[in-house]
Scaffold this motif. Structure first.
Motif, PDB file in Angstrom:
ATOM      1  N   PRO A  34     -19.962  14.593  14.991  1.00  0.00           N
ATOM      2  CA  PRO A  34     -19.617  13.217  15.361  1.00  0.00           C
ATOM      3  C   PRO A  34     -19.126  12.359  14.205  1.00  0.00           C
ATOM      4  CG  PRO A  34     -21.999  13.508  15.287  1.00  0.00           C
ATOM      5  CD  PRO A  34     -21.400  14.881  15.158  1.00  0.00           C
ATOM      6  N   ASP A  38     -15.028  11.084  17.309  1.00  0.00           N
ATOM      7  CA  ASP A  38     -15.856  10.307  18.223  1.00  0.00           C
ATOM      8  C   ASP A  38     -15.289  10.476  19.629  1.00  0.00           C
ATOM      9  OD1 ASP A  38     -17.165   8.447  19.758  1.00  0.00           O
ATOM     10  OD2 ASP A  38     -16.596   6.710  18.550  1.00  0.00           O
ATOM     11  N   ASN A  41     -15.175   7.202  22.160  1.00  0.00           N
ATOM     12  CA  ASN A  41     -14.086   6.251  21.957  1.00  0.00           C
ATOM     13  C   ASN A  41     -12.754   6.944  21.697  1.00  0.00           C
ATOM     14  OD1 ASN A  41     -15.627   3.633  21.965  1.00  0.00           O
ATOM     15  ND2 ASN A  41     -16.704   4.673  20.302  1.00  0.00           N
TER      16      ASN A  41
END
Length: 225
Positions: A34, A38, A41
């Motif tokens: 992560p 991401d 988003n």
């Protein structure tokens, strides 16, 4: 005796268990997981330094993260940058060949050329990778576990060193199940998108300093990994 030794070497190269973990190049700033992509988003996160990272679990899943500089022949003092992320499944064959098959809809690429274009290009990315062989051993200089991946042309990818066990990975299932054609988004100062968490485009000042180094080497592409 030579035949026995050869068989042992092949067995070592083809041992998928040796791949388990997260590996990264010497900059130790690029890692899968992560911190690089991401999925909530749908954006790539720029590390401080260029590099490569691969992760492998013990269920046949992999993840890769690339952050590389791109030379600019017309203006060596202003290179660009590219970020690429993929995940999917891997297969180790009996002859030591390693094949990485990505989940086609999930791969992402961000191409930034700040001195050529006012916007970065954010697209889907889908490339199957094949390595003729791989080897895992203790590096004699730093005493760290090292992974060498040999490409189809015989060259070896930048050496990577073990960083995490268990591996640092995003969920291995499809993260972006969007049907249809390849999606492409433009990023500019007027755009509502923010594809990189800290900056709208890969930092031009950082690339300017990298360009100075590139100029000193005759404008040849410089990869810091």
């Amino acid at each position: 005796m030579f035949l026995v030794w050869s068989l042992l070497v092949i067995a070592t190269l083809a041992n998928a268990n040796d791949l388990f973990g997260t590996w990264t190049t010497k900059s130790r700033d690029v890692f899968t997981g992560p911190g690089f992509y991401d999925p909530l988003n749908d954006r790539l996160l720029e590390p401080n330094l260029t590099g490569i990272s691969y992760s492998f679990d013990d269920d046949g899943n992999y993840e890769s993260a690339y952050y590389r500089a791109i030379s600019n022949p017309t203006d060596p003092s202003c290179p660009g940058g590219i970020l690429q992320w993929q995940h999917g499944s891997y297969t180790v064959f009996g002859n030591g060949t390693l094949v990485l098959t990505p989940i086609a809809v999930d791969g992402r690429q961000l191409l930034s050329e700040p001195c050529r274009k006012q916007s970065g290009q954010y697209t889907r990315y889908n490339t199957t990778e094949q390595f003729n062989e791989f080897s895992v051993y203790i590096d004699k200089f730093n005493q760290l576990k090292r992974l060498d991946l040999t490409k189809a042309d015989g060259s070896i990818l930048h050496p990577m060193f073990l960083a995490y066990q268990p591996p640092k990975m995003l969920p291995t299932t499809t993260l972006n199940p969007t049907p249809g054609h390849k999606r492409k988004r433009e990023l500019s100062s007027e755009s509502g998108f923010q594809l990189i968490a800290r900056e709208q485009l890969i930092n031009p000042d950082r690339w300017w300093w990298l360009g100075v180094l590139m100029t000193s080497f005759g404008g040849v592409a410089f990869f810091c990994s």
